[in-house]
Design an enzyme around this catalytic site. Sequence first.
Site, PDB file in Angstrom:
ATOM      1  N   LYS A 202     -30.141  32.531  17.053  1.00 45.54           N
ATOM      2  CA  LYS A 202     -29.781  31.477  16.104  1.00 45.54           C
ATOM      3  C   LYS A 202     -30.592  30.227  16.434  1.00 45.54           C
ATOM      4  O   LYS A 202     -30.520  29.706  17.549  1.00 45.54           O
ATOM      5  CB  LYS A 202     -28.281  31.180  16.189  1.00 45.54           C
ATOM      6  CG  LYS A 202     -27.853  30.033  15.291  1.00 45.54           C
ATOM      7  CD  LYS A 202     -26.353  29.897  15.240  1.00 45.54           C
ATOM      8  CE  LYS A 202     -25.930  28.708  14.410  1.00 45.54           C
ATOM      9  NZ  LYS A 202     -24.462  28.575  14.348  1.00 45.54           N
ATOM     10  N   ARG A 212     -22.906  22.473   6.649  1.00 45.46           N
ATOM     11  CA  ARG A 212     -22.173  21.426   7.372  1.00 45.46           C
ATOM     12  C   ARG A 212     -21.424  20.528   6.390  1.00 45.46           C
ATOM     13  O   ARG A 212     -20.340  20.036   6.701  1.00 45.46           O
ATOM     14  CB  ARG A 212     -23.126  20.650   8.286  1.00 45.46           C
ATOM     15  CG  ARG A 212     -23.614  21.528   9.442  1.00 45.46           C
ATOM     16  CD  ARG A 212     -24.590  20.834  10.379  1.00 45.46           C
ATOM     17  NE  ARG A 212     -25.191  21.809  11.303  1.00 45.46           N
ATOM     18  CZ  ARG A 212     -26.244  21.569  12.073  1.00 45.46           C
ATOM     19  NH1 ARG A 212     -26.801  20.369  12.066  1.00 45.46           N
ATOM     20  NH2 ARG A 212     -26.720  22.501  12.881  1.00 45.46           N
ATOM     21  N   LYS A 225     -28.195  20.134  17.832  1.00 44.07           N
ATOM     22  CA  LYS A 225     -27.734  21.329  18.548  1.00 44.07           C
ATOM     23  C   LYS A 225     -28.862  21.989  19.353  1.00 44.07           C
ATOM     24  O   LYS A 225     -28.782  23.159  19.695  1.00 44.07           O
ATOM     25  CB  LYS A 225     -27.103  22.310  17.542  1.00 44.07           C
ATOM     26  CG  LYS A 225     -25.889  21.718  16.802  1.00 44.07           C
ATOM     27  CD  LYS A 225     -25.092  22.767  16.015  1.00 44.07           C
ATOM     28  CE  LYS A 225     -23.842  22.141  15.384  1.00 44.07           C
ATOM     29  NZ  LYS A 225     -22.981  23.158  14.728  1.00 44.07           N
ATOM     30  N   LYS A 256     -30.865  34.207  12.524  1.00 47.74           N
ATOM     31  CA  LYS A 256     -30.406  33.144  11.638  1.00 47.74           C
ATOM     32  C   LYS A 256     -31.207  31.879  11.877  1.00 47.74           C
ATOM     33  O   LYS A 256     -31.349  31.509  13.047  1.00 47.74           O
ATOM     34  CB  LYS A 256     -28.921  32.890  11.922  1.00 47.74           C
ATOM     35  CG  LYS A 256     -28.323  31.731  11.161  1.00 47.74           C
ATOM     36  CD  LYS A 256     -26.897  31.518  11.583  1.00 47.74           C
ATOM     37  CE  LYS A 256     -26.368  30.292  10.859  1.00 47.74           C
ATOM     38  NZ  LYS A 256     -25.088  29.875  11.375  1.00 47.74           N
ATOM     39  N   SER A 282     -27.144  28.492   4.226  1.00 45.85           N
ATOM     40  CA  SER A 282     -26.809  27.595   3.121  1.00 45.85           C
ATOM     41  C   SER A 282     -28.035  26.894   2.524  1.00 45.85           C
ATOM     42  O   SER A 282     -28.143  26.760   1.306  1.00 45.85           O
ATOM     43  CB  SER A 282     -25.794  26.561   3.601  1.00 45.85           C
ATOM     44  OG  SER A 282     -26.292  25.846   4.720  1.00 45.85           O
ATOM     45  N   TYR A 321     -24.589  34.064   0.507  1.00 46.44           N
ATOM     46  CA  TYR A 321     -23.666  33.480  -0.476  1.00 46.44           C
ATOM     47  C   TYR A 321     -23.898  34.092  -1.851  1.00 46.44           C
ATOM     48  O   TYR A 321     -23.092  33.893  -2.750  1.00 46.44           O
ATOM     49  CB  TYR A 321     -23.853  31.959  -0.508  1.00 46.44           C
ATOM     50  CG  TYR A 321     -23.628  31.333   0.856  1.00 46.44           C
ATOM     51  CD1 TYR A 321     -22.333  31.099   1.320  1.00 46.44           C
ATOM     52  CD2 TYR A 321     -24.690  31.046   1.707  1.00 46.44           C
ATOM     53  CE1 TYR A 321     -22.119  30.577   2.591  1.00 46.44           C
ATOM     54  CE2 TYR A 321     -24.489  30.521   2.976  1.00 46.44           C
ATOM     55  CZ  TYR A 321     -23.198  30.292   3.414  1.00 46.44           C
ATOM     56  OH  TYR A 321     -22.986  29.796   4.672  1.00 46.44           O
TER      57      TYR A 321
HETATM   58  C1  PBG Z   1     -21.645  26.899  13.269  1.00 42.50           C
HETATM   59  C2  PBG Z   1     -22.265  27.646  12.127  1.00 42.50           C
HETATM   60  C3  PBG Z   1     -23.261  27.131  11.340  1.00 42.50           C
HETATM   61  C4  PBG Z   1     -23.525  28.080  10.373  1.00 42.50           C
HETATM   62  C5  PBG Z   1     -22.690  29.169  10.603  1.00 42.50           C
HETATM   63  N1  PBG Z   1     -21.909  28.880  11.717  1.00 42.50           N
HETATM   64  C6  PBG Z   1     -23.934  25.811  11.326  1.00 42.50           C
HETATM   65  C7  PBG Z   1     -24.427  25.218  12.561  1.00 42.50           C
HETATM   66  O1  PBG Z   1     -24.787  25.909  13.524  1.00 42.50           O
HETATM   67  O2  PBG Z   1     -24.465  23.992  12.589  1.00 42.50           O
HETATM   68  C8  PBG Z   1     -24.541  27.898   9.292  1.00 42.50           C
HETATM   69  C9  PBG Z   1     -24.448  28.759   8.113  1.00 42.50           C
HETATM   70  C10 PBG Z   1     -25.208  28.267   6.934  1.00 42.50           C
HETATM   71  O3  PBG Z   1     -25.962  27.275   6.981  1.00 42.50           O
HETATM   72  O4  PBG Z   1     -25.041  28.897   5.888  1.00 42.50           O
HETATM   73  N2  PBG Z   1     -20.998  27.610  14.218  1.00 42.50           N
END
Ligand code: PBG
Length: 336
Positions: A202, A212, A225, A256, A282, A321
Amino acid sequence: MPQSQASYPAARFRRLRRMPALRALAQETQLVTGDLIWPVFVRDGHDVADPVASMPGVSRMSVDRVVRAAEEAATLGIPAICLFPYTDPAIKTEDCAEAWNPDNLANRAIRAIKAAVPEIAVMTDVALDPYNANGHDGLVRDGVILNDETIVALVRMALVQAEAGADILGPSDMMDGRIGAIRGALEAAAHTDVAILSYAAKYASAFYGPFRDAVGATGALKGDKKTYQMNPANGDEALRLVARDLAEGADMVMVKPGMPYLDICRRVKDAFGAPTYAYQVSGEYAMIATAAERGWIDGEAAMMESLMAFKRAGCDGILTYFAPAAARILGRGRWF
Ligand code: PBG
């Protein structure tokens, strides 16, 4: 080029593109509804669905609406639904205790779905950010995201999700050692058949922005992060992370975001042959959906092409989605 390849005019690649039947026979990769995992946002209340402004067509749904969505997904043939809670800011704390409340929103949604649609697989998110006052996936002390202390919290969170009936746990936090700790705790608690889909590779990505917003973490997040999510410049590290998580007891692994990381999907699948998933996040969704809304691209075609790309890159499935929209199209017959 392979030696056996004839040259023009003996070879005319257009022969097999001439008509849909020949294109179907020559098609190397298939995209089917069984490849899709549908992420949904859950909120409190009854019979409400409020739209996420940055994700056209996506809403935060109350538990009863999520159950209806799960029923729809099952009817369409979508195998799994993945729950992300929107938590009231008043419930967010520094110790994230709401994360392991057996009656929190996510756990209530798991129970309600499993009671109404037991055949659909329910996937969860194991990370502290929906419950954390500072928006991070882990516990924070003096500005440092704590690894080992966070694992203790994640294990508690994972166990209540398993207890609520989750079929697949999705640790998305990127702490080191959490897969082994969660797997050990599941075994000890006789949850031997709960699967773990590790967010193994990730990346610290700009493409999570709309998510978010959807879970109400945008204002809460302090800093970034980058001390736990991956550097977008790295590929070998993804393989080491996947190897580590599989060794610790992950059943499935994820890359991801998706589209900017198709090279990683291919490398992971080739190196391990494990069930491999991409999360079309997203921001990827928002780019396609918004451009389509403005008439700048053909939304359906771009959606299907993007999903096929994940399969061609070696993925076994996609968190997207677009899942219900894609399933409806696939239900009508051949697209490509
Ligand atoms: C956080 C989490 C995130 C997503 C899934 N779980 C965002 C992040 O790491 O800040 C993102 C999913 C998306 O953007 O569709 N645990």
